[in-house]
Design a protein around this motif. Structure first.
Motif, PDB file in Angstrom:
ATOM      1  N   UNK A 132     110.368 114.365  51.424  1.00 28.94           N
ATOM      2  CA  UNK A 132     109.905 113.040  50.997  1.00 28.94           C
ATOM      3  C   UNK A 132     110.341 112.727  49.569  1.00 28.94           C
ATOM      4  N   UNK A 133     111.437 113.344  49.135  1.00 32.39           N
ATOM      5  CA  UNK A 133     111.891 113.123  47.751  1.00 32.39           C
ATOM      6  C   UNK A 133     112.273 111.655  47.551  1.00 32.39           C
ATOM      7  N   UNK A 134     113.048 111.117  48.482  1.00 37.05           N
ATOM      8  CA  UNK A 134     113.533 109.742  48.346  1.00 37.05           C
ATOM      9  C   UNK A 134     112.515 108.693  48.754  1.00 37.05           C
ATOM     10  N   UNK A 135     111.583 109.044  49.642  1.00 37.89           N
ATOM     11  CA  UNK A 135     110.625 108.047  50.131  1.00 37.89           C
ATOM     12  C   UNK A 135     109.386 107.954  49.241  1.00 37.89           C
ATOM     13  N   UNK A 136     108.912 109.083  48.697  1.00 40.33           N
ATOM     14  CA  UNK A 136     107.618 109.103  48.006  1.00 40.33           C
ATOM     15  C   UNK A 136     107.698 109.617  46.565  1.00 40.33           C
ATOM     16  N   UNK A 137     108.342 110.743  46.367  1.00 38.21           N
ATOM     17  CA  UNK A 137     108.255 111.397  45.050  1.00 38.21           C
ATOM     18  C   UNK A 137     109.150 110.698  44.016  1.00 38.21           C
ATOM     19  N   UNK A 138     110.385 110.370  44.417  1.00 35.02           N
ATOM     20  CA  UNK A 138     111.306 109.703  43.482  1.00 35.02           C
ATOM     21  C   UNK A 138     111.899 108.451  44.149  1.00 35.02           C
ATOM     22  N   UNK A 139     111.040 107.450  44.435  1.00 37.71           N
ATOM     23  CA  UNK A 139     111.538 106.287  45.187  1.00 37.71           C
ATOM     24  C   UNK A 139     112.625 105.501  44.440  1.00 37.71           C
ATOM     25  N   UNK A 140     112.699 105.661  43.094  1.00 37.49           N
ATOM     26  CA  UNK A 140     113.707 104.902  42.339  1.00 37.49           C
ATOM     27  C   UNK A 140     114.979 105.709  42.077  1.00 37.49           C
ATOM     28  N   UNK A 141     115.124 106.845  42.705  1.00 39.26           N
ATOM     29  CA  UNK A 141     116.296 107.702  42.456  1.00 39.26           C
ATOM     30  C   UNK A 141     117.594 106.932  42.742  1.00 39.26           C
ATOM     31  N   UNK A 142     118.603 107.116  41.903  1.00 40.96           N
ATOM     32  CA  UNK A 142     119.844 106.359  42.084  1.00 40.96           C
ATOM     33  C   UNK A 142     120.729 106.880  43.228  1.00 40.96           C
ATOM     34  N   UNK A 143     120.445 108.087  43.725  1.00 40.17           N
ATOM     35  CA  UNK A 143     121.230 108.583  44.876  1.00 40.17           C
ATOM     36  C   UNK A 143     120.328 109.396  45.788  1.00 40.17           C
TER      37      UNK A 143
END
Ligand code: DC
Length: 242
Positions: A132-143
């Motif tokens: 859930x890194x991209x969905x919850x923990x770091x939703x604003x991640x650039x990649x």
């Protein structure tokens, strides 16, 4: 560089190659590495050691909140220490994976671990491996990468990995375990395993580890996550890995 502390998220099901990709990316970029699965594994492991039932949400969340865990960079990824003891091999078992998946379904546990994970986003950057890194923990991640592979390919990779470690396992049993764990991770109500809307899905079934690494490095450079592509420290052994 457009992001002072950029994060590359690598999510996907078990055995898709996230760990290998994340380790090689962190090395190539000189960035920090978050192995979030290890956090859930450590919580499950600590519960077993203290005879706490994995379904006892309050007690398990208490462990997650107070856990004295440290990640130390090593040649192959990170080593995991709990209260001064190296527990890396203890948490990397098949049972450790099942326990992690069970405690990871508890909303209170996920809440307790959220901030701990977010605090690891520090300069020069972070590669975050999980579900859930991209969905919850770091939703604003650039990649955001969602790395997947067929069930059979993932079971075979795990089979060869365990064989290499001298463990005798049944391929059929590994396949069933992987499918059960995926079903639990995908169907839980909180932070289920799904690609983020803006994730790039890579199916690694027919790709070598080196090909996946190369593709993600090119994406990172094209998104200007490094100010200069020559900063990339690509080890030829990693770039050609299987
Ligand atoms: O990546 P791994 O096999 O070490 O993860 C073990 C389990 O932990 C996985 O089956 C589900 C859970 N997990 C999770 O729910 N969220 C994460 N970000 C990482 C792992």
């Amino acid at each position: 560089m457009t992001h002072p502390s950029p994060v590359i998220c690598v999510d996907g099901p078990s055995g898709a190659g996230k760990g290998t990709l994340s380790q090689h990316l962190a090395k190539a970029f000189g960035w920090h590495l978050l192995d979030s699965g290890a956090l859930y594994r450590v919580v499950g492991f600590a519960c077993r050691c203290q005879a706490i039932a994995l379904e006892d949400s309050d007690a398990v969340a208490d462990i997650a909140r107070t856990l004295d865990v440290t990640f130390r960079p090593a040649d192959a990824g990170v080593r995991v220490w709990v209260a001064g003891e190296d527990v890396t091999s203890g948490i990397r078992t098949e049972e450790g994976g099942r326990d992690a998946s069970t405690v990871a379904a508890l909303p209170a546990v996920r809440k307790a671990l959220l901030l701990r994970q977010q605090e690891l986003a520090r300069p020069p950057g972070l590669v975050a491996d999980g579900r859930d890194m991209g969905t919850v923990v770091f939703p604003d991640a650039p990649l955001k990468i969602f790395l997947t592979a067929s069930d059979q390919a993932r079971a075979e990779r795990r089979f060869h990995q365990l064989q290499g470690m001298g463990e005798s396992v049944s391929l059929a049993r590994l396949l069933t375990d992987i499918q059960e764990r995926d079903a639990r991770d995908q169907s839980r109500t909180v932070s289920p395993l799904v690609p983020a809307e803006d994730a790039i899905v890579i199916d690694s079934t027919m790709l070598s580890a080196g090909e996946v690494l190369q593709a993600v490095c090119e994406l990172a450079v094209s998104r200007e996550l490094l100010s200069d592509a020559s900063e990339l420290r690509l080890d030829p052994a990693d770039a050609s890995g299987q």
